[in-house]
Structures are given as structure tokens and as C-alpha cells.
Design a protein around this motif. Structure first.
Motif, PDB file in Angstrom:
ATOM      1  N   MET A 197      13.146 -21.251  -5.706  1.00 24.51           N
ATOM      2  CA  MET A 197      12.263 -20.113  -5.739  1.00 24.51           C
ATOM      3  C   MET A 197      12.094 -19.666  -7.189  1.00 24.51           C
ATOM      4  N   THR A 198      10.855 -19.343  -7.555  1.00 22.98           N
ATOM      5  CA  THR A 198      10.582 -18.826  -8.892  1.00 22.98           C
ATOM      6  C   THR A 198       9.753 -17.552  -8.782  1.00 22.98           C
ATOM      7  N   VAL A 199       9.926 -16.678  -9.757  1.00 19.49           N
ATOM      8  CA  VAL A 199       9.134 -15.449  -9.863  1.00 19.49           C
ATOM      9  C   VAL A 199       8.588 -15.432 -11.276  1.00 19.49           C
ATOM     10  N   GLU A 200       7.288 -15.380 -11.400  1.00 22.96           N
ATOM     11  CA  GLU A 200       6.695 -15.421 -12.731  1.00 22.96           C
ATOM     12  C   GLU A 200       5.563 -14.408 -12.870  1.00 22.96           C
ATOM     13  N   VAL A 201       5.377 -13.949 -14.101  1.00 26.93           N
ATOM     14  CA  VAL A 201       4.238 -13.100 -14.430  1.00 26.93           C
ATOM     15  C   VAL A 201       3.075 -14.035 -14.729  1.00 26.93           C
ATOM     16  N   VAL A 202       1.952 -13.763 -14.084  1.00 27.94           N
ATOM     17  CA  VAL A 202       0.755 -14.594 -14.244  1.00 27.94           C
ATOM     18  C   VAL A 202      -0.453 -13.678 -14.441  1.00 27.94           C
ATOM     19  N   PRO A 203      -1.559 -14.215 -14.912  1.00 30.85           N
ATOM     20  CA  PRO A 203      -2.775 -13.392 -15.028  1.00 30.85           C
ATOM     21  C   PRO A 203      -3.291 -12.980 -13.647  1.00 30.85           C
ATOM     22  N   TRP A 204      -3.953 -11.854 -13.576  1.00 30.75           N
ATOM     23  CA  TRP A 204      -4.580 -11.378 -12.342  1.00 30.75           C
ATOM     24  C   TRP A 204      -5.508 -12.442 -11.753  1.00 30.75           C
ATOM     25  N   GLU A 205      -6.187 -13.192 -12.614  1.00 26.66           N
ATOM     26  CA  GLU A 205      -7.159 -14.192 -12.159  1.00 26.66           C
ATOM     27  C   GLU A 205      -6.514 -15.516 -11.751  1.00 26.66           C
ATOM     28  N   ASP A 206      -5.197 -15.643 -11.815  1.00 20.88           N
ATOM     29  CA  ASP A 206      -4.526 -16.895 -11.451  1.00 20.88           C
ATOM     30  C   ASP A 206      -5.047 -17.377 -10.093  1.00 20.88           C
ATOM     31  N   PRO A 207      -5.461 -18.654  -9.982  1.00 23.25           N
ATOM     32  CA  PRO A 207      -6.038 -19.158  -8.731  1.00 23.25           C
ATOM     33  C   PRO A 207      -5.096 -19.046  -7.527  1.00 23.25           C
ATOM     34  N   GLN A 234     -12.094  -2.817  -2.338  1.00 23.50           N
ATOM     35  CA  GLN A 234     -12.233  -4.268  -2.398  1.00 23.50           C
ATOM     36  C   GLN A 234     -12.137  -4.827  -3.805  1.00 23.50           C
ATOM     37  N   VAL A 235     -12.770  -4.171  -4.767  1.00 20.48           N
ATOM     38  CA  VAL A 235     -12.848  -4.703  -6.125  1.00 20.48           C
ATOM     39  C   VAL A 235     -11.870  -3.953  -7.031  1.00 20.48           C
ATOM     40  N   LEU A 236     -11.007  -4.712  -7.668  1.00 22.14           N
ATOM     41  CA  LEU A 236     -10.075  -4.156  -8.641  1.00 22.14           C
ATOM     42  C   LEU A 236     -10.406  -4.759  -9.998  1.00 22.14           C
ATOM     43  N   PRO A 237     -10.828  -3.944 -10.962  1.00 17.82           N
ATOM     44  CA  PRO A 237     -11.215  -4.473 -12.270  1.00 17.82           C
ATOM     45  C   PRO A 237     -10.046  -5.144 -12.992  1.00 17.82           C
ATOM     46  N   THR A 238     -10.275  -6.339 -13.465  1.00 14.89           N
ATOM     47  CA  THR A 238      -9.259  -7.111 -14.175  1.00 14.89           C
ATOM     48  C   THR A 238      -8.631  -6.316 -15.304  1.00 14.89           C
ATOM     49  N   GLU A 239      -9.452  -5.581 -16.044  1.00 20.81           N
ATOM     50  CA  GLU A 239      -8.940  -4.860 -17.212  1.00 20.81           C
ATOM     51  C   GLU A 239      -7.984  -3.725 -16.839  1.00 20.81           C
ATOM     52  N   GLU A 240      -7.962  -3.304 -15.581  1.00 29.58           N
ATOM     53  CA  GLU A 240      -7.045  -2.250 -15.137  1.00 29.58           C
ATOM     54  C   GLU A 240      -5.694  -2.791 -14.672  1.00 29.58           C
ATOM     55  N   MET A 241      -5.592  -4.098 -14.519  1.00 33.95           N
ATOM     56  CA  MET A 241      -4.361  -4.687 -13.999  1.00 33.95           C
ATOM     57  C   MET A 241      -3.363  -4.867 -15.141  1.00 33.95           C
ATOM     58  N   LEU A 242      -2.221  -4.197 -15.010  1.00 35.90           N
ATOM     59  CA  LEU A 242      -1.195  -4.252 -16.060  1.00 35.90           C
ATOM     60  C   LEU A 242      -0.317  -5.492 -15.951  1.00 35.90           C
ATOM     61  N   VAL A 243       0.017  -5.883 -14.742  1.00 35.50           N
ATOM     62  CA  VAL A 243       0.892  -7.039 -14.544  1.00 35.50           C
ATOM     63  C   VAL A 243       0.718  -7.575 -13.123  1.00 35.50           C
ATOM     64  N   THR A 244       0.807  -8.881 -13.006  1.00 31.34           N
ATOM     65  CA  THR A 244       0.747  -9.555 -11.712  1.00 31.34           C
ATOM     66  C   THR A 244       1.912 -10.525 -11.629  1.00 31.34           C
ATOM     67  N   VAL A 245       2.547 -10.566 -10.463  1.00 30.00           N
ATOM     68  CA  VAL A 245       3.713 -11.414 -10.236  1.00 30.00           C
ATOM     69  C   VAL A 245       3.398 -12.393  -9.111  1.00 30.00           C
ATOM     70  N   LEU A 246       3.838 -13.628  -9.297  1.00 26.46           N
ATOM     71  CA  LEU A 246       3.679 -14.684  -8.291  1.00 26.46           C
ATOM     72  C   LEU A 246       5.052 -15.252  -7.962  1.00 26.46           C
ATOM     73  N   VAL A 247       5.354 -15.334  -6.674  1.00 24.97           N
ATOM     74  CA  VAL A 247       6.581 -15.979  -6.211  1.00 24.97           C
ATOM     75  C   VAL A 247       6.196 -17.327  -5.615  1.00 24.97           C
ATOM     76  N   ARG A 248       6.950 -18.343  -5.999  1.00 20.33           N
ATOM     77  CA  ARG A 248       6.766 -19.680  -5.426  1.00 20.33           C
ATOM     78  C   ARG A 248       8.045 -20.087  -4.702  1.00 20.33           C
ATOM     79  N   VAL A 249       7.889 -20.732  -3.576  1.00 19.96           N
ATOM     80  CA  VAL A 249       9.006 -21.305  -2.835  1.00 19.96           C
ATOM     81  C   VAL A 249       8.740 -22.801  -2.751  1.00 19.96           C
ATOM     82  N   ASP A 250       9.692 -23.585  -3.234  1.00 23.23           N
ATOM     83  CA  ASP A 250       9.530 -25.040  -3.291  1.00 23.23           C
ATOM     84  C   ASP A 250       8.232 -25.430  -3.997  1.00 23.23           C
TER      85      ASP A 250
END
Length: 151
Positions: free
Chosen positions: A1-11, A36-52
Motif C-alpha cells: 500500500m502506498t499513499v502519495e500526494v498527487v496533482p488534482w488532475e491526476d488521471p 460538481q465543479v471544483l476549481p483546480t486552483e483552489e485545491m491545496l493538496v490531493t492524496v492517492l492511496v494505491r493497493v497492490d
């Protein structure tokens, strides 16, 4: 398992947000989140968790200084249904709180829905307290709002 900071636009995160909105639409019989719409410029941080190596969950903190100095707002917290019950949402929340503090956030607010008891339970167990509905959720009877001081 990993936890990483990624851009808001990460696919991978964008795909998870799409899944989340579909789940909300199924629960509430609507299009999903009220905002529905959250402006990219307002996002301070985004986190993604991956399993395997596969995307499993995500969450973000939005600049919410409009609700008070040093305020951030939790947005798009989501863990894939088949991976729930493993503590991933708490992992996302803990990392987001730490990253928010690094960015000067001293208080987090959030909105969730009355038909999301698992979310309400997570936030309460993490020390979040109920607050009156705010911003776009003021008149939404299906919204429940919380806050937590980070300092």
C-alpha cells in the motif's frame, strides 16, 4: 500500500472521483455532489492511496479561507467499495490533515450526506464535530457538516 500526494488532475484520482459521483447519484437519486465543479486552483493538496499498485482511494483539501482564516475544506474523500473496511479512508484523512497543516490550514470543514453513515462515523471517530450547514449546503436537508481544529 502506498499513499502519495498527487496533482488534482491526476488521471487515477479523476477516475476515482467519477466513481464517487456515480455512487452518490445512486444513493441520493441525483447527479452526485451538490457542488460538481471544483476549481483546480483552489485545491491545496490531493492524496492517492494505491493497493497492490492499483488506485484504491483519494481525497483533497480545498482552500476554504472564505469560511475563515486558515480554513480548508475536505473534498472528494472516496475509497473503492471492494476495499472498504481496511482503514484506507482513515489513512487518507490522516495524510490530508498532515499535508493541510504543512500548508497553513488550521481548521478543516466538510460536508457529507445523511445517507453516508460510514463517512459520518469516520469523521466523528477522528474528532470532527457537527456544525451548522454552510455555504452551498445551507438549505440541503440531506447534508451534514463537520469541523475539526488542526492546532
Amino acid at each position: 500500500m502506498t499513499v502519495e500526494v498527487v496533482p488534482w488532475e491526476d488521471p487515477a484520482v479523476a477516475a476515482l472521483r467519477t466513481e464517487q459521483q456515480a455512487e452518490l447519484a445512486a444513493r441520493y437519486g441525483s447527479q452526485g455532489d451538490l457542488v460538481q465543479v471544483l476549481p483546480t486552483e483552489e485545491m491545496l493538496v490531493t492524496v492517492l492511496v494505491r493497493v497492490d499498485g492499483e488506485p484504491a482511494g483519494c481525497g483533497s483539501v480545498r482552500d476554504a479561507s472564505g469560511y475563515g482564516p486558515g480554513c480548508g475544506e475536505l473534498k472528494r474523500m472516496y475509497v473503492r467499495p471492494d476495499l472498504r473496511g481496511r482503514g484506507l479512508s482513515r489513512l487518507v484523512l490522516t495524510r490530508l490533515e498532515a499535508e493541510a497543516v504543512r500548508r497553513g490550514v488550521r481548521r478543516l470543514v466538510l460536508e457529507t450526506g445523511v445517507r453516508q453513515p460510514e463517512s459520518i462515523g469516520l469523521y466523528r471517530s477522528a474528532g470532527y464535530t457537527s456544525i451548522p450547514r454552510y455555504g452551498p449546503y445551507v438549505d440541503d436537508e440531506e447534508s451534514v457538516c463537520f469541523e475539526r481544529s488542526l492546532v
